[in-house]
Motif scaffolding. Sequence first.
Motif, short mmCIF file in Angstrom:
data_model
loop_
_atom_site.label_atom_id
_atom_site.label_comp_id
_atom_site.label_asym_id
_atom_site.label_seq_id
_atom_site.Cartn_x
_atom_site.Cartn_y
_atom_site.Cartn_z
N SER A 138 39.83 -10.23 -60.70
CA SER A 138 40.75 -10.97 -59.76
C SER A 138 41.25 -12.09 -60.52
CB SER A 138 39.84 -11.23 -58.52
OG SER A 138 40.98 -12.23 -57.85
N ASN A 165 36.55 -5.77 -58.68
CA ASN A 165 37.95 -6.13 -58.08
C ASN A 165 39.07 -5.80 -58.85
OD1 ASN A 165 36.40 -7.43 -55.77
ND2 ASN A 165 36.22 -9.32 -57.22
N SER A 168 44.14 -4.92 -56.01
CA SER A 168 44.51 -5.15 -54.77
C SER A 168 46.13 -4.87 -54.64
CB SER A 168 44.16 -6.24 -54.22
OG SER A 168 44.71 -7.52 -54.68
N ASP A 219 41.54 1.52 -56.91
CA ASP A 219 41.80 1.12 -55.49
C ASP A 219 40.64 -0.07 -55.43
OD1 ASP A 219 39.88 2.21 -54.27
OD2 ASP A 219 41.10 3.31 -53.06
N MET A 220 40.87 -0.79 -54.11
CA MET A 220 40.06 -2.03 -53.82
C MET A 220 38.83 -1.48 -53.81
SD MET A 220 42.13 -4.23 -50.99
CE MET A 220 40.75 -5.39 -50.72
#
Lengths: 254, 254
Positions: A138, A165, A168, A219-220
């Motif tokens: 992130s 992470n 997103s 994915d997340m």
Amino acid sequence: MSGRLAVVGLGPGDARWLTPEADAALGDAEALYGYAPYLDRVPERPTQTRHPSDNREEAARAAAALAEAATGRNVALVSGGDPGVFAMAAAVCEAIERGPPAWRALDVAIIPGVTAMLAVAAQAGAPLGHDFCALSLSDNLKPWDLVERRLDAAAGAGFVLALYNPVSRARPWQLGAAFERLRRHLSPTTPVVFGRAVGRSDARVSVTTLQDADPGAADMATLIIVGSAATRVIARPGRAPLVYTPRSATEAGA
Amino acid sequence: MSGRLAVVGLGPGDARWLTPEADAALGDAEALYGYAPYLDRVPERPTQTRHPSDNREEAARAAAALAEAATGRNVALVSGGDPGVFAMAAAVCEAIERGPPAWRALDVAIIPGVTAMLAVAAQAGAPLGHDFCALSLSDNLKPWDLVERRLDAAAGAGFVLALYNPVSRARPWQLGAAFERLRRHLSPTTPVVFGRAVGRSDARVSVTTLQDADPGAADMATLIIVGSAATRVIARPGRAPLVYTPRSATEAGA
């Protein structure tokens, strides 16, 4: 009367990874705080108040839980996985440092849990069997340049990488950029593990290579492990392959 | 009839960190293998055989457990902490790759657990709250040059470091050398956490700085966390300080 805040790691997914210590802390609490999907995993008890909140509200959630504990109540703040790994424990510490002096007098307990990389690694074999790094992709909370510098340093020195992470809705390109960056250091055949929703009924673990790794497959809820030059794959008839990093390493193999 | 091998993470210390999945795997087993002090933590059951072994016999222990599973029995091989982190899961994978083809057909389950760095971090606050590396200081299985290269890479890029296997009777100088190496990259005031026997009745967690870190304070049961430039210490009246690494990072703070 002095309050208490327990920051409780639920582990990933279902109750089979919830420790007895975490279970007891949840049972003892008078008030529960947490990101709503994590709170949904805790059975309702009529004597407890529940305070679900949205994602990305970590600072406000931590402050609210501390404020209630400071009134003398026994509060539990739930966290997925382990609260100390890219989760609520650091947010609570930040809130204590910035908050009123009374918060420093509170009984604060961090209750560890199984973090996602351990659960994904266990499903795949032992990819974290030797030196490894855990890195959040992130760039909400750090510049992308720093992510790249850390990818370079870790892969260049032969660490296996656990990527938290990875993606997103607001961060669609970072995982692809990370794979590109890692291809500068690692062979195209380096094993890569995608672990999605491990511990849940819809869990899926897949093994691929760095050249074939598809950022769109994450994915997340995905945790990704990128091997080192030493990481190996054992094919098994009728079973998923085992991915592991040997306990011994050489300069050449690093 | 096909056998099964479960490689079971006991977590560090006592039963409060033993997951329900691990507990069930221990109860189901017909035979238990493991390093003797870990096996001593598992309650005796009259229907189970027990096969304790010495430290440093990981390869032989893994092979013996696999051989018994291959006879059709349900075998559990216990590991401290998490079996995937500097523990038995990689030894089992190595044995499968080198062993008879029949071992590849076995049902092998790795049961994750709370690894030492998570338990020590939880006692200290949230020192692993941002990007971090886990590194074994043992040079039994890799050259010391490689350990130094990894210390340089990790500290130079702003990762927090969790140091496993910091010292043993046969490896008395490595931790001191590692601290010296890290002083090239990190400020003398960088927080350092020593966590000894966490989860046991004689547990002790202490917080110091890189300049004051005493290698003599560590033993085989110690896990050490060395902060990054971003890691902070919150003093608390009448309580142990909280050590944490903030969720956000800057290039300067790295």
